[in-house]
Design a protein around this motif. Sequence first.
Motif, PDB file in Angstrom:
ATOM      1  N   SER A   1       0.838  -1.207   0.000  1.00 52.05           N
ATOM      2  CA  SER A   1       0.000   0.000   0.000  1.00 52.05           C
ATOM      3  C   SER A   1       0.869   1.253   0.000  1.00 52.05           C
ATOM      4  CB  SER A   1      -0.928   0.007   1.220  1.00 52.05           C
ATOM      5  OG  SER A   1      -1.801  -1.110   1.196  1.00 52.05           O
ATOM      6  N   ILE A   2       1.947   1.218   0.791  1.00 52.39           N
ATOM      7  CA  ILE A   2       2.886   2.348   0.785  1.00 52.39           C
ATOM      8  C   ILE A   2       3.508   2.497  -0.600  1.00 52.39           C
ATOM      9  CG2 ILE A   2       5.036   3.263   1.747  1.00 52.39           C
ATOM     10  CD1 ILE A   2       4.344   1.796   4.352  1.00 52.39           C
ATOM     11  N   GLY A   3       3.834   1.346  -1.212  1.00 49.20           N
ATOM     12  CA  GLY A   3       4.403   1.375  -2.554  1.00 49.20           C
ATOM     13  C   GLY A   3       3.452   2.002  -3.559  1.00 49.20           C
ATOM     14  N   LEU A   4       2.174   1.716  -3.423  1.00 49.74           N
ATOM     15  CA  LEU A   4       1.175   2.299  -4.319  1.00 49.74           C
ATOM     16  C   LEU A   4       1.143   3.821  -4.166  1.00 49.74           C
ATOM     17  CD1 LEU A   4      -1.132   1.957  -6.326  1.00 49.74           C
ATOM     18  CD2 LEU A   4      -2.681   1.599  -4.389  1.00 49.74           C
ATOM     19  N   VAL A   5       1.227   4.287  -2.930  1.00 52.54           N
ATOM     20  CA  VAL A   5       1.240   5.738  -2.678  1.00 52.54           C
ATOM     21  C   VAL A   5       2.477   6.372  -3.325  1.00 52.54           C
ATOM     22  CG1 VAL A   5       1.401   7.527  -0.911  1.00 52.54           C
ATOM     23  CG2 VAL A   5      -0.112   5.560  -0.565  1.00 52.54           C
ATOM     24  N   VAL A   6       3.649   5.719  -3.177  1.00 50.02           N
ATOM     25  CA  VAL A   6       4.884   6.232  -3.772  1.00 50.02           C
ATOM     26  C   VAL A   6       4.751   6.304  -5.291  1.00 50.02           C
ATOM     27  CG1 VAL A   6       7.323   5.719  -4.192  1.00 50.02           C
ATOM     28  CG2 VAL A   6       6.371   5.460  -1.888  1.00 50.02           C
ATOM     29  N   ASN A   7       4.173   5.260  -5.890  1.00 47.89           N
ATOM     30  CA  ASN A   7       3.977   5.243  -7.341  1.00 47.89           C
ATOM     31  C   ASN A   7       3.071   6.381  -7.792  1.00 47.89           C
ATOM     32  OD1 ASN A   7       3.928   1.644  -7.289  1.00 47.89           O
ATOM     33  ND2 ASN A   7       5.604   2.974  -7.900  1.00 47.89           N
ATOM     34  N   LEU A   8       1.983   6.612  -7.044  1.00 48.62           N
ATOM     35  CA  LEU A   8       1.039   7.665  -7.405  1.00 48.62           C
ATOM     36  C   LEU A   8       1.683   9.043  -7.296  1.00 48.62           C
ATOM     37  CD1 LEU A   8      -2.219   6.313  -5.689  1.00 48.62           C
ATOM     38  CD2 LEU A   8      -1.693   6.360  -8.137  1.00 48.62           C
ATOM     39  N   ILE A   9       2.521   9.243  -6.278  1.00 48.98           N
ATOM     40  CA  ILE A   9       3.224  10.534  -6.137  1.00 48.98           C
ATOM     41  C   ILE A   9       4.190  10.737  -7.300  1.00 48.98           C
ATOM     42  CG2 ILE A   9       4.872  11.837  -4.733  1.00 48.98           C
ATOM     43  CD1 ILE A   9       3.657  10.522  -2.253  1.00 48.98           C
ATOM     44  N   SER A  10       4.950   9.685  -7.633  1.00 47.44           N
ATOM     45  CA  SER A  10       5.905   9.781  -8.742  1.00 47.44           C
ATOM     46  C   SER A  10       5.184  10.049 -10.057  1.00 47.44           C
ATOM     47  CB  SER A  10       6.717   8.483  -8.849  1.00 47.44           C
ATOM     48  OG  SER A  10       7.504   8.280  -7.687  1.00 47.44           O
ATOM     49  N   MET A  11       4.043   9.376 -10.257  1.00 50.96           N
ATOM     50  CA  MET A  11       3.260   9.608 -11.477  1.00 50.96           C
ATOM     51  C   MET A  11       2.789  11.059 -11.549  1.00 50.96           C
ATOM     52  SD  MET A  11       0.926   6.153 -11.728  1.00 50.96           S
ATOM     53  CE  MET A  11      -0.107   6.875 -13.009  1.00 50.96           C
ATOM     54  N   ARG A  12       2.368  11.588 -10.411  1.00 52.59           N
ATOM     55  CA  ARG A  12       1.906  12.988 -10.372  1.00 52.59           C
ATOM     56  C   ARG A  12       3.041  13.941 -10.721  1.00 52.59           C
ATOM     57  NH1 ARG A  12       0.365  17.079 -11.249  1.00 52.59           N
ATOM     58  NH2 ARG A  12      -1.092  18.467 -10.186  1.00 52.59           N
ATOM     59  N   LEU A  13       4.242  13.647 -10.260  1.00 50.99           N
ATOM     60  CA  LEU A  13       5.401  14.496 -10.546  1.00 50.99           C
ATOM     61  C   LEU A  13       5.759  14.490 -12.026  1.00 50.99           C
ATOM     62  CD1 LEU A  13       7.696  13.542  -7.517  1.00 50.99           C
ATOM     63  CD2 LEU A  13       6.680  15.798  -7.942  1.00 50.99           C
ATOM     64  N   LEU A  14       5.602  13.322 -12.657  1.00 53.80           N
ATOM     65  CA  LEU A  14       6.038  13.171 -14.044  1.00 53.80           C
ATOM     66  C   LEU A  14       4.942  13.457 -15.069  1.00 53.80           C
ATOM     67  CD1 LEU A  14       8.137   9.880 -13.656  1.00 53.80           C
ATOM     68  CD2 LEU A  14       8.987  12.236 -13.720  1.00 53.80           C
ATOM     69  N   THR A  15       3.684  13.549 -14.618  1.00 58.87           N
ATOM     70  CA  THR A  15       2.568  13.704 -15.555  1.00 58.87           C
ATOM     71  C   THR A  15       2.725  14.929 -16.451  1.00 58.87           C
ATOM     72  OG1 THR A  15       1.002  12.565 -14.114  1.00 58.87           O
ATOM     73  CG2 THR A  15       0.079  14.053 -15.753  1.00 58.87           C
ATOM     74  N   SER A  16       3.083  16.062 -15.871  1.00 56.24           N
ATOM     75  CA  SER A  16       3.170  17.299 -16.652  1.00 56.24           C
ATOM     76  C   SER A  16       4.374  17.332 -17.579  1.00 56.24           C
ATOM     77  CB  SER A  16       3.223  18.513 -15.709  1.00 56.24           C
ATOM     78  OG  SER A  16       4.345  18.428 -14.853  1.00 56.24           O
ATOM     79  N   HIS A  17       5.296  16.369 -17.431  1.00 57.14           N
ATOM     80  CA  HIS A  17       6.509  16.355 -18.253  1.00 57.14           C
ATOM     81  C   HIS A  17       6.515  15.229 -19.286  1.00 57.14           C
ATOM     82  CE1 HIS A  17       8.330  19.190 -15.369  1.00 57.14           C
ATOM     83  NE2 HIS A  17       7.831  18.421 -14.423  1.00 57.14           N
ATOM     84  N   LYS A  18       5.561  14.292 -19.174  1.00 50.86           N
ATOM     85  CA  LYS A  18       5.637  13.068 -19.978  1.00 50.86           C
ATOM     86  C   LYS A  18       5.486  13.300 -21.475  1.00 50.86           C
ATOM     87  CE  LYS A  18       0.735  11.825 -19.377  1.00 50.86           C
ATOM     88  NZ  LYS A  18       0.348  11.849 -20.786  1.00 50.86           N
ATOM     89  N   ASP A  19       4.858  14.398 -21.882  1.00 53.15           N
ATOM     90  CA  ASP A  19       4.656  14.656 -23.306  1.00 53.15           C
ATOM     91  C   ASP A  19       5.725  15.572 -23.909  1.00 53.15           C
ATOM     92  OD1 ASP A  19       2.324  13.096 -23.448  1.00 53.15           O
ATOM     93  OD2 ASP A  19       1.116  14.748 -22.664  1.00 53.15           O
ATOM     94  N   LYS A  20       6.723  15.935 -23.092  1.00 45.77           N
ATOM     95  CA  LYS A  20       7.752  16.852 -23.575  1.00 45.77           C
ATOM     96  C   LYS A  20       8.903  16.139 -24.265  1.00 45.77           C
ATOM     97  CE  LYS A  20       6.651  20.290 -20.048  1.00 45.77           C
ATOM     98  NZ  LYS A  20       7.104  21.045 -18.852  1.00 45.77           N
ATOM     99  N   SER A  21       9.086  14.864 -23.967  1.00 50.37           N
ATOM    100  CA  SER A  21      10.146  14.092 -24.628  1.00 50.37           C
ATOM    101  C   SER A  21       9.870  12.612 -24.444  1.00 50.37           C
ATOM    102  CB  SER A  21      11.518  14.438 -24.042  1.00 50.37           C
ATOM    103  OG  SER A  21      11.651  13.924 -22.736  1.00 50.37           O
ATOM    104  N   LEU A  22      10.452  11.793 -25.322  1.00 46.35           N
ATOM    105  CA  LEU A  22      10.276  10.340 -25.231  1.00 46.35           C
ATOM    106  C   LEU A  22      10.927   9.793 -23.964  1.00 46.35           C
ATOM    107  CD1 LEU A  22      10.860   9.252 -28.935  1.00 46.35           C
ATOM    108  CD2 LEU A  22       8.703   9.385 -27.692  1.00 46.35           C
ATOM    109  N   ILE A  23      12.006  10.412 -23.532  1.00 43.24           N
ATOM    110  CA  ILE A  23      12.699   9.960 -22.324  1.00 43.24           C
ATOM    111  C   ILE A  23      11.788  10.102 -21.109  1.00 43.24           C
ATOM    112  CG2 ILE A  23      14.629  10.439 -20.768  1.00 43.24           C
ATOM    113  CD1 ILE A  23      16.227  11.303 -23.219  1.00 43.24           C
ATOM    114  N   MET A  24      11.142  11.267 -20.982  1.00 48.02           N
ATOM    115  CA  MET A  24      10.250  11.495 -19.852  1.00 48.02           C
ATOM    116  C   MET A  24       9.019  10.604 -19.946  1.00 48.02           C
ATOM    117  SD  MET A  24      11.779  13.696 -17.982  1.00 48.02           S
ATOM    118  CE  MET A  24      10.469  14.140 -16.845  1.00 48.02           C
ATOM    119  N   LYS A  25       8.537  10.363 -21.154  1.00 41.98           N
ATOM    120  CA  LYS A  25       7.368   9.511 -21.333  1.00 41.98           C
ATOM    121  C   LYS A  25       7.667   8.076 -20.920  1.00 41.98           C
ATOM    122  CE  LYS A  25       3.769   8.258 -24.635  1.00 41.98           C
ATOM    123  NZ  LYS A  25       3.252   8.433 -26.009  1.00 41.98           N
ATOM    124  N   SER A  26       8.859   7.583 -21.276  1.00 43.45           N
ATOM    125  CA  SER A  26       9.235   6.213 -20.905  1.00 43.45           C
ATOM    126  C   SER A  26       9.359   6.073 -19.396  1.00 43.45           C
ATOM    127  CB  SER A  26      10.548   5.821 -21.589  1.00 43.45           C
ATOM    128  OG  SER A  26      11.622   6.602 -21.117  1.00 43.45           O
TER     129      SER A  26
END
Length: 299
Positions: free
Chosen positions: A124-149
């Motif tokens: 459950s803690i791992g799920l929270v960590v994943n969701l936080i990381s996803m939130r951090l990267l969401t706004s950057h994922k479409d700026k380059s293939l590296i960030m999207k991967s």
Amino acid sequence: MEHNHSVTKLNNNRALIIALGLTVSFFIAEVVAGILTESLALLSDAAHMLTDITALIIALVAVKLSQRAADKVRTFGYYRFEILAAAFNTVMLFVVALYIFYEAYHRLQNPPEIQSIGMLIVASIGLVVNLISMRLLTSHKDKSLIMKSAYLEVWSDMLGSVAVIVGAIIIKLTELNWVDSVIAILISLWVLPRTYILLKESINILLEGVPKGIDLKKLEQALLEIKGVLDVHELHVWAIASGKICLTAHVIIEEKSDCESVLPIMRTVLASQFGILHTTLQHERKKCLNEQVLCNFLE
């Protein structure tokens, strides 16, 4: 409108560093918890999280290295590092997945007692960590293939955490400890196809094959449809890294057409329709007979 690329790169770095710190911290905690609870599913998910760490490191280093100018030794810069690191990552993942399959087979014969509560808490803690990381990267994922991967790696690991949570609940309710090994196998089966695809794409780039998404016949036809272009041959398309596509070709242009006008149109078509920005187009008088015969160039 002007764009501040230095600010974009700084924001990319910050998001990657925070996501990497969170992922590394939880990876260590998950390995320890997996050993203490004897949960192979947790260890399998930790192995999957290791791919996230590698992907985030690759992305962070690639963003840093992309800021370095090409020099006389590395005329294309340091983009190929991304591919070498990705190839290494896939080999490591295959080894880890094989070990998990081996361990799961033995555990299915004699399932150990699983501490499902500890397994549930950690996942459950791992799920929270994943969701936080996803939130951090969401706004950057479409700026380059590296960030999207990097974003997709974290997203897929989030699914792994959900699988472990479901497994822990099933074990708690049914006391079927063999479910832990089954969940571990399912997570590995989820990882393996992705690692195979990554390895296949990495090898294709290292062998300078035609990049994924480029149809060579359609590309050639698009060039031949340009007014004044009679023939395109010695056509080569390859990638230095993901999204860094190069093209070279010999082009025969009819004599009444001005090559200085036709060649820019060809470059525009290649950039707009196929995303190819690095091109070398050689204007010739007639088609080469074969690779050993030199072409006759215009004076």
